[in-house]
Design a protein around this motif. Structure first.
Motif: not given
Length: 827
Positions: A644-645, A650-651, A716-718, A796-797
């Motif tokens: 899914p989107g 990078n959505p 972000d990394g977490a 994560i987008g």
């Protein structure tokens, strides 16, 4: 499921609500595109009436048909409507309607954004029309040169209508540009790589990027001039360190690329329609793409040729003269490619072909006079004469209106599902063609005889009387032709008989669906292997209707499903769910309009209330997106399963943010350019005192940048490691707060209305503070979303989008505050 049942199910899912509520809440590209076209045609009719009033005034010497004040409003509103309310919205509407069909997808990338853009366009344009009806229309020319347009020259509300109305309308242009770019890059039929796209898509991709990079300087100029008018911030007042030449630079940084922004969509129509009329393929596809890209780049190096008479150094004159001449090369390449296409084909003289041939004859004349104007000695003689008026009408009417009418007649069977029965269009063509040349050809001569632009009457004995009488007669003949076109289209829409699906036997995908098309556009998303898939596979329309492509089975959930592809190759990458019909776009446009109405009516209390409303609407808008669970691969048909989107790294929202920030970054660069221009060239500089930062401010500046830059990366990394992002988010929030405090320090101890330097510091500080506040709100929103389970290692987008905006806030804080403090830090 048979084709008829499939159509009914998809129409139920994608169609608008019934009645007037459907028009107000639709987000479907077909509805939005048609509304753009209808409103643009209405504004064109209004501007045409204004043009006839202008020609009536100038038809006879010493005419008293209208007075100077009314005449100034007439020509200002005529130019404003044609440039901002007709030309750009017309091709935006055509593109919004056609692009998903040409690309073989179901809608644009952000359906609610295109609806929001339309309502901003309608409300902003209506604001300008209201000013004209009320007798307080803008009267300083559609270019609004200060000090004529400032409170020094126009103390009333007239100029405020232009500055605020046009800025409101430009929100629509930026929205449409973001829509177009992301749709072309990410939403196409399977297998449609970039080199297999329809040529029209290439034209519109380049035009959309040009809009994102050309409009921000003018938006900035409008904001600065309105700040000067409303709060006395003297950006353009010489005695306080400003310079009216700054407006010219900002305006023409937009104004000359806009000529090509208007021309290139029309050229894209020619490149699409001409091969069909000539019964052949387009000659030099790759060369045309290169020429259009070159023209898009070169157009940004021409703005100073509007300012040759303002005292530009000779080296600058030579450079911009050469650049103005150089654009003839990619333009000529396109014309020769079109001529070669005709040469190798078997042209048929249908009505669209007549308009294309009229375009050739007219635009070439306009191009040749443009080369003449690029020559500095000739420019000195013809500047601000009717030679310039005649030239840009040849370029804009011949280069835009003629091809767009060809395109409207070409796609009219697709819009209506009917074939033309009444043949009024051929008569209308000759009336417009003869009337246009009768109107403007002799005005070149009048300009060479010294007739100045913007004069409200012709003096007896000037030698211009006969020319203006003939021009006025030609203008009324042309007006009758345009009226006949509107009548012809209306009659054929209403009473003509049903026609074939593809009457021109074209090869592009928009002709692969029933006419008029369903709200869903494609019953199933096809796989294509060439630029003309209908020529390669005549049975493709039947297979699309039978659901043999991707997503051919309407979902029981009633959700609007489509497919995203890899940018270069066109391979399917993600399954996307689009939002349904909503009152959110029109509500957002109304709330946004409160910002402009508050400034216009001097109800400054309304501005912060509207700003809070915009923030609340934006949060509501974004909250309905995303998913609270990780989903597996989903079947899209033909044995293919896609993620899914919501699980894209990078959505589409990330790409939309990227191109929005491109426009934002150009505005910031224009602001730094304006600061440097005043710093180096404006009179009454240096200011009485430079801003000197305290050590605490510098620590907040540098420390905040480090924390904001690093914090979002920790979060972000977490997330990627399936950990908690809270420590990184809290660090990022602290860093942004520090940057906000540093931006506020720029305003401390300065006055906004004393000197242009201090006014510029307020704008720089305010710009940084605004973007830090946006990043703070987005990061706080991300914290709430994480607590509700919208983020995970796969989803994560949203964090990537916030990271993009946070990094941009850090960048503008470093550059903007650094530029503000640098003179005070120098020894």
């Amino acid at each position: 499921m048979n084709a008829l049942r499939r159509h009914r199910e998809l129409e139920r899912i994608w169609g608008p609500r019934p009645g007037w509520r459907g028009m107000l809440t639709t987000v479907n590209n077909n509805d939005i595109g048609l509304m753009f076209l209808i409103v643009a045609a209405t504004f064109f009719s209004i501007a045409g009436v204004l043009a006839m009033l202008i020609r009536a005034q100038l038809a006879t010497p010493e005419s008293v048909f209208v007075g100077p004040e009314v005449f100034n409003q007439l020509f200002t509103m005529h130019g404003t409507i044609m440039m901002f309310l007709f030309a750009i919205p017309l091709f935006e509407g055509l593109t919004i309607y056609l692009l998903p069909k040409m690309l073989g997808t179901r809608d644009l990338a952000f359906p609610r954004l295109s609806a929001f853009g339309f309502w901003c366009y309608l409300f902003g344009g209506s604001l300008l029309i209201f000013s004209m009806v009320a007798g307080i229309a803008p009267n300083s020319g559609w270019f609004m040169y200060p000090p004529l347009s400032s409170t020094l020259g126009t103390p009333g509300i007239n100029s405020d209508f232009w500055l605020l109305g046009i800025t409101f309308v430009e929100i629509s242009a930026i929205s449409a540009a973001v829509e177009i770019v992301v749709t072309i890059l990410l939403y196409r039929a399977a297998g449609m790589s970039l080199d297999k796209m329809p040529i029209f898509a290439w034209y519109m991709l380049i035009v959309a990027v040009m809009i994102l990079t050309a409009f921000p300087p003018m938006i900035l100029g409008s904001i600065l001039l309105e700040l000067e008018r409303a709060f006395g911030m003297p950006f353009f007042q010489v005695e306080h360190g400003g310079d009216s030449l700054l407006w010219l630079h900002l305006f023409w940084l937009f104004g000359h690329p806009e000529v090509y922004i208007i021309f290139l969509p029309a050229a894209g129509v020619v490149s699409t329609v001409l091969p069909v009329m000539a019964r052949t393929t387009l000659l030099g596809y790759g060369w045309l793409v290169a020429a259009v890209a070159a023209l898009g780049v070169l157009s940004f190096g021409l703005w100073v040729h509007h300012m040759f008479t303002t005292g530009i150094p000779h080296m600058g004159l030579a450079f911009f003269s050469a650049a103005s001449t150089l654009v003839a090369v990619p333009t000529g390449l396109q014309i020769f490619a079109w001529i070669g296409t005709i040469w190798k084909g078997r042209p048929e003289m249908h009505l669209p072909m007549r308009w294309i041939l009229g375009f050739f004859a007219t635009f070439v004349i306009g191009g040749l006079t443009g080369v003449m104007i690029a020559m500095v000695p000739f420019n000195f003689q013809s500047h601000d004469t009717y030679f310039i008026v005649a030239h840009f009408h040849y370029v804009l009417v011949g280069g835009f209106v003629f091809p767009m009418i060809a395109g409207i007649y070409y796609w009219l069977p697709h819009f209506t599902g009917r074939k033309r029965f009444f043949r009024i269009g051929e008569t209308a063509f000759w009336l417009v063609f003869i009337g246009f040349h009768g109107t403007f050809l002799l005005l070149h001569w009048a300009g060479l005889l010294g007739m100045r632009r913007r004069i409200d009457h012709v003096d007896a004995g000037s030698g211009w009387e006969g020319i203006n009488l003939i021009s006025s007669v030609g203008g009324f003949v042309m007006a009758m032709g345009f009226a006949l076109i509107i009548i012809d289209i209306g009659v054929n829409v209403a009473v003509a008989s049903r026609g074939p699906r593809n009457p021109w036997k074209a090869g592009t995908l928009e002709w692969a669906m029933p006419a008029p098309s369903g709200a869903y556009n494609m019953a199933s998303i096809p796989t294509v292997r060439s630029r003309d898939p209908l020529h390669d596979d005549p049975d493709l329309p039947l297979r699309i209707a039978r659901g043999e492509g991707y997503l051919g089975t309407p979902p029981a959930s009633g959700l609007r499903e489509t497919m995203m592809v890899e940018m270069s190759s066109g391979r399917p990458s993600h399954k996307i769910i689009f939002p349904g019909n909503s009152a959110m776009p029109i509500t957002m446009a109304v709330v946004t309009g409160g910002l402009f109405m508050g400034m216009l009516l001097k109800w400054y209390w309304l501005v912060p209330l509207s700003a809070l409303g915009v923030i609340g609407m934006a949060v509501w808008w974004a909250w309905g997106l995303g998913s609270r669970r990780d989903e597996g691969l989903q079947d899209v048909g033909n044995g293919l399963a896609l993620p899914p989107g919501t699980q894209s790294v990078n959505p589409p929202g990330w790409w939309g943010s990227l191109f929005t920030l491109l426009a934002d970054g150009v505005m910031f660069g224009s602001l730094l350019f304006g600061y440097a221009f005043l710093f180096t060239l404006a009179p009454n500089w240096p200011p009485p005192e430079w801003l000197r930062p305290e050590q605490r401010d510098l620590m907040l500046w540098l420390g905040g940048a480090v924390l904001a830059f690093g914090g979002i990366r920790l979060a972000d990394g977490a997330l990627r490691r399936e950990g908690t992002p809270w420590p990184g988010l809290l660090i990022g929030l602290a860093g942004l707060a520090g940057l906000g405090a540093a931006a506020l320090s720029v305003l401390r101890g300065t006055t906004h209305d004393g000197h242009a330097y201090e006014a510029t510091l307020w704008v720089l500080g305010g710009y940084v503070l605004f973007h830090v506040a946006v990043a703070l709100i987005m990061m706080a929103f991300l914290c709430v979303r994480e607590s509700f389970g919208y983020l995970s290692a796969l989803r994560i987008g949203e964090a990537r989008v916030v990271r993009l905006w946070s990094d941009y806030a850090v960048a503008v804080a470093l550059l903007g505050l650094g530029a503000a403090w640098l003179p005070g830090l120098a020894p």
